[in-house]
Design an enzyme around this catalytic site. Structure first.
Site: not given
Ligand SMILES: [Zn+2]
Length: 853
Positions: A254, A256, A290-291
């Site tokens: 998804g 990085m 999240h990233e």
């Molecule tokens: Zn992660």
């Protein structure tokens, strides 16, 4: 070159690297098929752990190597190099040549639509230069990029740039897996953020010139929201002058979290109302968060070795779940997360691929980026928080950040922080990281003289390599209701530590109705004899929204199951229950939409298998269709009214409240389509001015065997938009009749814009086929063979995506002997594919039950 004999790597064999790398200077001279990379690093022997000087390296052409300026001749194999080195600090230099243009595995440095980009997690850096490619070797990177491209990016802060070159310096020591480089003809969508201590940060989302430029605004706002949220909730501030995101079309994952230079699959960052659904917007928001959150939980504190992957992933998933809940509804988010966990993680736990949250061995670490490590890993954080309480949780996190900043840590370090800050012994809790499988929690009840007793028994079935399991700590949130629907005991967290344990509640006037495992307080399967009348009662009255939904879900499963196995008519208690919920305007529309949705066909197959029935996917499919018709008929007076109430006037906004209304409106539409022949859906399709409404209408039509004209119009309208076309490819397969699913997928692979090298497009078609339970398990076996053939071809191009997609076969032992034999033949055929990758070989071997080598 493929490895002749893939080796198993064990956690117990961990040993620190024999050298420290104090700094690294990399120079890239970009060229599609002959990029040169010069590495210079300051090396110091690790006195505490002396060892050989081994540097990983794969598919590299070594041009020269030097130690302290003098040329050396290392011993090079297809895994790396070893070299005799001084017993004192020295400078290592080497130049290698690599070919990004022919790197279709999308690991290391590769090209996507003329753009150079990298993916180094987990072990891609070894395809860029010779280096100790392991997360516990952290170093300060300085990067110079030379190339005839307008934008040249790497990690950290920009140091300088000119015509055809740029230099970057990252002051924060990092492992090689966080290295990133991008070079391309890109444009930036800029933004600004001022951190809580007043530091200005430049933000950019880079995309290719053209239509993508208009799809960055939402991602930029999501990034700023995430930065603010991490300051407010965890007290964590950003630490560089610049934060860049780049959208890439060809990407295995998804996104990085490379330090200061996040690289995103285009589908996880680009958004516009016309081309993205509400679900896309929510996912993009969560992935950007999240990233970004990884900057602290992953980058500043990283993993000592890949067995500790859950240290960064479980915690960061938990943080992004908290964030998403804060943007909308925690109850709805919890239900959505539980649906995913039960459908996919429980399924993984239940089959040949089961593994602990912290595995103890692997052949290819890419195969352990699993829902168990990520989502069950997040559940463990949630349980810890529930056990110690909110205040103690944040206190422990502060200690974690203080104590381990700049380190490569372990699960032991993580738990020690909680032990030290709370005084709690977490020895038993640690079993959650070590034992695979989903615990079954059986409950019996007793009521005598005003005392109510709940007796719990926990058992966890054997999983590969683990025959017996010790009892785990299970936080069981329980509330008690009286039979008039009032709550007599608000939620309490019972802490279960033994194999069997009884909890009593005194002073009750009458036998209560228990509401157990509220808010899904532990990732376990609750086993309890419960009547449908009691389920209907809790569905109507439970004060805990999760359990209210769950009671309805349990009722739906029971009704659905009996329709499959006994040809029973749908239970009136269920139909009346959903009618009451649907009618209740005081309830959140998103919640009502979730109550209306049925368990998936794959969930039902698992349910039946758990009850010792061999599931028949075709029968499950037909029962589901019949149940939807029955629901539609029962609700027909309410559906048009509720759908009209959910209509939104004015411009599209992806906020949770509006998305919830569209979600309920479209759930009503799906049922209405079973009654009106698709008239309302066709009208919605015509009127739609956003993708959520457009594709929902199209899906409704296709599901009832109509919508050929709309599908063709959709194809023509969006032909140039690859992300919308991914949706169309996927929807076309998933809405095909079961007997046509394989032929539909086959037909789509002949379309000119089907490109097997693009993981998004490959997954759109074959992920949809694998997810179409009745179509995939067609009794002829045609889908099995088709997927097997395509995976064998893809493996030569992209092992990582191939290996991940083999999980379509992971449930094969649930089915009848014919299907099992056909799948076995396909898996055996895959296993025998010449030059099969280590990635796919390991997955197929585990599914076939081969003993690890
Ligand atoms: Zn992660």
């Amino acid at each position: 070159m493929k490895d002749a004999a893939p080796q198993t790597i064990y956690l117990k064999d961990y040993r620190p690297f024999g050298y420290h790398i104090d700094d690294v200077h990399l120079t890239f001279r970009l060229s599609p098929e002959a990029t040169r990379v010069v590495a210079r690093m300051s090396v110091r022997p690790n006195a505490a752990y002396p060892g050989a000087f081994f540097l990983h390296g794969q598919d590299l052409k070594l041009i020269w190597a030097k130690i302290d300026g003098a040329e050396v001749t290392p011993d090079v194999t297809d895994a790396g190099l070893t070299c005799d080195v001084p017993d004192a600090p020295f400078v290592w230099e080497a130049e290698v040549e690599i070919s990004p243009a022919t790197n279709t595995a999308l690991e290391g440095l590769y090209m996507s639509n003329g753009m150079y980009c990298t993916q180094c997690e987990a072990e891609g850096f070894r395809k860029i230069t010779f280096y100790p490619d392991r997360p516990d070797v952290m170093s300060v990177f300085t990067v110079r990029i030379e190339g005839d491209l307008p934008v040249l990016l790497s990690n950290g802060n920009p140091m300088g740039q000119g015509d055809g070159w740029a230099e970057w310096h990252d002051p924060w020591p990092k492992p090689a897996y966080l290295f990133a480089l991008v070079g391309g003809d890109l444009v930036a969508h800029p933004g600004q953020f001022t951190t809580m201590s007043g530091k200005d940060v430049d933000l950019n989302i880079y995309v290719r010139p053209g239509p993508d430029e208009d799809k960055c605004a939402f991602g930029m706002e999501a990034l700023k929201r995430s930065m603010t949220w991490d300051e407010e909730v965890y007290g964590r501030e950003y630490d560089l002058d610049i934060f860049n995101i780049v959208a890439v079309d060809d990407f295995n994952m998804g996104a990085m979290e490379n330090k200061g230079l996040n690289i995103f699959n285009s589908s996880c960052v680009l958004a516009s109302p016309e081309t993205s659904t509400d679900a896309n917007f929510e996912r993009i928001d969560a992935i950007i968060a999240h990233e970004y959150f990884h900057n602290w939980t992953g980058n500043r504190i990283t993993c000592r070795d890949w067995f500790q992957l859950c240290l960064k992933e479980g915690l960061t998933v938990f943080r992004d779940q908290q964030y998403t809940g804060d943007q909308g509804s925690h109850a709805v988010k919890r239900i959505e997360d539980a649906i995913v966990l039960r459908s996919h993680q429980f399924r993984e736990d239940n089959g040949p691929l089961a593994h602990p949250v912290r595995p103890e061995s692997f052949i290819e670490i890419n195969n352990f980026y699993t829902i168990t490590v990520y989502e069950k890993g997040a559940e463990l954080i949630g349980m810890l928080k529930r056990l110690v309480g909110d205040a103690a949780y944040y206190k422990a996190l502060d200690l974690y950040f203080t104590r381990h900043d700049g380190q490569a840590a372990t699960i032991e370090d993580w738990l020690k922080v909680f032990e030290d800050s709370t005084g709690r012994d977490l020895t038993q809790f640690k079993r959650w990281y070590e034992q695979a499988g989903t615990p079954r929690l059986a409950v019996t009840e007793d009521f005598k003289d005003g005392t109510y007793a709940l007796t719990f028994t926990q058992t966890t079935p054997p999983t590969p390599g683990q025959d017996t399991k010790a009892p785990q700590v299970i936080p069981v949130a329980v509330g008690l209701m009286s039979d008039d629907g009032t709550e007599v005991l608000p939620t309490q967290v019972l802490e279960m530590t033994k194999a069997e344990q009884t909890f009593t509640f005194d002073g009750l006037a009458a036998k209560p109705v228990p509401s157990i495992l509220r808010d899904f307080s532990a990732p376990v399967i609750l086993q309890r004899d419960q009547t449908n009348a009691e389920r209907a009662f809790l569905m109507a009255h439970d004060t805990d929204p999760f359990n209210r939904w769950d009671a309805g879900n349990a009722l739906a499963r029971d009704v659905y199951r009996r329709m499959v196995t006994e040809d029973a008519a749908p239970d009136a208690a269920y139909l009346d229950g959903i009618a009451a919920i649907l009618r209740d305007d005081s309830l959140d529309p998103a919640f009502r939409a979730l109550v209306l949705s049925l368990p998936s066909e794959d969930d039902m197959a698992q349910d039946l298998a758990d009850a010792d029935h061999i599931p028949d996917p075709t029968a499950i499919h037909h029962a589901g269709e019949a149940l939807r018709v029955a629901m539609a008929q029962h609700l027909q007076d309410i559906l048009p009214r509720v759908r009209a109430d959910m209509a939104i006037n004015g411009p599209y906004s992806p906020d949770a409240k509006s998305a919830g209304k569209r979600s309920l409106g479209n759930a009503c539409l799906a049922l209405l389509s079973r009654l009106d022949g698709g008239a309302a859906a066709a009208a919605q399709y015509k009127a739609a001015d956003n993708m959520t409404m457009q594709i929902a209408a199209l899906a409704c039509l296709l599901k009832i065997g109509k919508g050929a004209d709309e599908s063709a119009a959709f194809r023509a309208q969006w032909r140039e938009d690859r992300l919308v076309m991914d949706k169309w490819f996927g929807l076309t397969v998933s809405s095909a009749a079961p007997q046509d699913a394989a032929a539909t997928a086959d037909r789509l692979t002949a379309e000119p814009d089907f490109d097997m090298k693009n993981p998004n497009r490959f997954r759109a078609v074959f992920g949809a086929l694998a997810g179409h339970a009745a179509g995939f398990h067609d009794p002829s076996g045609v889908s099995y063979r088709m997927l097997g053939d395509w995976l064998a071809r893809l493996d030569a191009i992209n092992p990582q995506t191939t290996a991940r997609m083999t999980t379509a076969f992971a449930t094969w032992k649930r089915y009848d002997s014919n299907r099992q034999a056909m799948i076995r033949t396909v898996l055996k055929g895959l296993e025998a594919t010449p030059n099969l990758s280590r990635d796919t070989g390991e997955m197929v071997g585990r599914m076939l039950g081969d003993t690890p080598s």
